[in-house]
Design a protein around this motif. Sequence first.
Motif, PDB file in Angstrom:
ATOM      1  N   UNK A  73      33.053  -6.558  -3.853  1.00 52.61           N
ATOM      2  CA  UNK A  73      31.674  -6.681  -4.309  1.00 52.61           C
ATOM      3  C   UNK A  73      31.166  -5.322  -4.750  1.00 52.61           C
ATOM      4  N   UNK A  74      30.853  -5.219  -6.032  1.00 55.74           N
ATOM      5  CA  UNK A  74      30.321  -3.981  -6.575  1.00 55.74           C
ATOM      6  C   UNK A  74      28.809  -4.094  -6.672  1.00 55.74           C
ATOM      7  N   UNK A  75      28.131  -3.017  -6.284  1.00 59.31           N
ATOM      8  CA  UNK A  75      26.679  -3.007  -6.245  1.00 59.31           C
ATOM      9  C   UNK A  75      26.158  -1.761  -6.964  1.00 59.31           C
ATOM     10  N   UNK A  76      25.204  -1.981  -7.850  1.00 57.48           N
ATOM     11  CA  UNK A  76      24.474  -0.886  -8.487  1.00 57.48           C
ATOM     12  C   UNK A  76      23.203  -0.725  -7.659  1.00 57.48           C
ATOM     13  N   UNK A  77      23.134   0.356  -6.924  1.00 63.39           N
ATOM     14  CA  UNK A  77      22.045   0.620  -5.989  1.00 63.39           C
ATOM     15  C   UNK A  77      21.131   1.688  -6.586  1.00 63.39           C
ATOM     16  N   UNK A 130      32.047   2.098   2.228  1.00 66.31           N
ATOM     17  CA  UNK A 130      31.592   1.474   0.983  1.00 66.31           C
ATOM     18  C   UNK A 130      31.677   2.534  -0.114  1.00 66.31           C
ATOM     19  N   UNK A 131      32.883   2.812  -0.584  1.00 63.56           N
ATOM     20  CA  UNK A 131      33.076   3.940  -1.494  1.00 63.56           C
ATOM     21  C   UNK A 131      32.263   3.840  -2.777  1.00 63.56           C
ATOM     22  N   UNK A 132      31.694   4.993  -3.164  1.00 65.65           N
ATOM     23  CA  UNK A 132      30.942   5.085  -4.413  1.00 65.65           C
ATOM     24  C   UNK A 132      31.898   5.408  -5.551  1.00 65.65           C
ATOM     25  N   UNK A 133      31.760   4.694  -6.635  1.00 67.95           N
ATOM     26  CA  UNK A 133      32.539   4.990  -7.834  1.00 67.95           C
ATOM     27  C   UNK A 133      31.880   6.114  -8.613  1.00 67.95           C
ATOM     28  N   UNK A 134      30.536   6.134  -8.606  1.00 68.77           N
ATOM     29  CA  UNK A 134      29.782   7.171  -9.295  1.00 68.77           C
ATOM     30  C   UNK A 134      28.376   7.221  -8.694  1.00 68.77           C
ATOM     31  N   UNK A 135      27.821   8.426  -8.675  1.00 70.51           N
ATOM     32  CA  UNK A 135      26.439   8.638  -8.252  1.00 70.51           C
ATOM     33  C   UNK A 135      25.787   9.511  -9.303  1.00 70.51           C
ATOM     34  N   UNK A 136      24.575   9.174  -9.675  1.00 78.16           N
ATOM     35  CA  UNK A 136      23.840   9.970 -10.648  1.00 78.16           C
ATOM     36  C   UNK A 136      22.349   9.781 -10.463  1.00 78.16           C
ATOM     37  N   UNK A 143      18.175  11.594 -11.535  1.00 76.82           N
ATOM     38  CA  UNK A 143      17.371  12.724 -11.979  1.00 76.82           C
ATOM     39  C   UNK A 143      16.536  13.211 -10.805  1.00 76.82           C
ATOM     40  N   UNK A 144      15.483  13.952 -11.089  1.00 82.50           N
ATOM     41  CA  UNK A 144      14.752  14.625 -10.019  1.00 82.50           C
ATOM     42  C   UNK A 144      14.037  13.701  -9.045  1.00 82.50           C
ATOM     43  N   UNK A 145      13.816  12.440  -9.418  1.00 83.94           N
ATOM     44  CA  UNK A 145      13.031  11.564  -8.544  1.00 83.94           C
ATOM     45  C   UNK A 145      13.722  10.263  -8.130  1.00 83.94           C
ATOM     46  N   UNK A 146      14.971  10.093  -8.492  1.00 81.32           N
ATOM     47  CA  UNK A 146      15.675   8.879  -8.051  1.00 81.32           C
ATOM     48  C   UNK A 146      17.181   9.010  -8.237  1.00 81.32           C
ATOM     49  N   UNK A 147      17.898   8.100  -7.581  1.00 80.38           N
ATOM     50  CA  UNK A 147      19.359   8.081  -7.678  1.00 80.38           C
ATOM     51  C   UNK A 147      19.851   6.675  -8.007  1.00 80.38           C
ATOM     52  N   UNK A 148      21.030   6.653  -8.606  1.00 77.12           N
ATOM     53  CA  UNK A 148      21.776   5.424  -8.888  1.00 77.12           C
ATOM     54  C   UNK A 148      23.142   5.594  -8.248  1.00 77.12           C
ATOM     55  N   UNK A 149      23.613   4.573  -7.573  1.00 74.69           N
ATOM     56  CA  UNK A 149      24.960   4.586  -7.008  1.00 74.69           C
ATOM     57  C   UNK A 149      25.661   3.305  -7.445  1.00 74.69           C
ATOM     58  N   UNK A 150      26.890   3.418  -7.873  1.00 78.52           N
ATOM     59  CA  UNK A 150      27.730   2.245  -8.070  1.00 78.52           C
ATOM     60  C   UNK A 150      28.753   2.310  -6.958  1.00 78.52           C
ATOM     61  N   UNK A 151      28.710   1.333  -6.098  1.00 80.19           N
ATOM     62  CA  UNK A 151      29.597   1.368  -4.935  1.00 80.19           C
ATOM     63  C   UNK A 151      30.276   0.028  -4.726  1.00 80.19           C
ATOM     64  N   UNK A 152      31.354   0.081  -3.982  1.00 80.46           N
ATOM     65  CA  UNK A 152      32.062  -1.129  -3.584  1.00 80.46           C
ATOM     66  C   UNK A 152      31.647  -1.408  -2.147  1.00 80.46           C
ATOM     67  N   UNK A 153      30.891  -2.450  -1.977  1.00 79.63           N
ATOM     68  CA  UNK A 153      30.355  -2.786  -0.661  1.00 79.63           C
ATOM     69  C   UNK A 153      31.487  -3.119   0.296  1.00 79.63           C
TER      70      UNK A 153
END
Length: 151
Positions: A8-12, A45-51, A53-63
């Motif tokens: 299960x991949x999740x964009x958090x 729950x390894x992250x494939x990528x994290x990115x 800007x100054x006020x928020x984050x996005x993580x794509x992880x495998x739950x």
Amino acid sequence: MPQSLSQNYVHLVFSTKERQAFLQDLNLRHQMHAYLVGACKNLESPALVVGGVEDHVHLLLQLGRTKALADLVRDIKKESTKWIRQEAPRLSDFHWQHGYGAFSVSYSMISKVEDYIRNQAEHHQRTSFQDEYRKLLEKSGLQWDERYVWD
């Protein structure tokens, strides 16, 4: 079946409290992203990528197979808040927002979401976090109440 398998991949997505620009310092931001990668790995729950800007984050992880999403998010936020307050004492009032957005990602869309997350700085030259987040919610068919989304 004796084996339990899950993919299960999740964009958090979550922001800083009241979208304060705590992560303006690019070096600190990159360190935070790297820390989040490590935290996700430690939480199985390894992250494939994290990115972000100054006020928020996005993580794509495998739950992780045995992880509840809400518990994972709570632990990621808790650990990263503790880390940044130690790493940058000037940010002793750092907080993440209470809520988050979590969007399922099909295996075939992983590279597209990875690119989207990697290009956050460019993306936010023309789009605010609030507009981006509304678009993600709409695209996912979610209903929301503006009074409770922005803390």
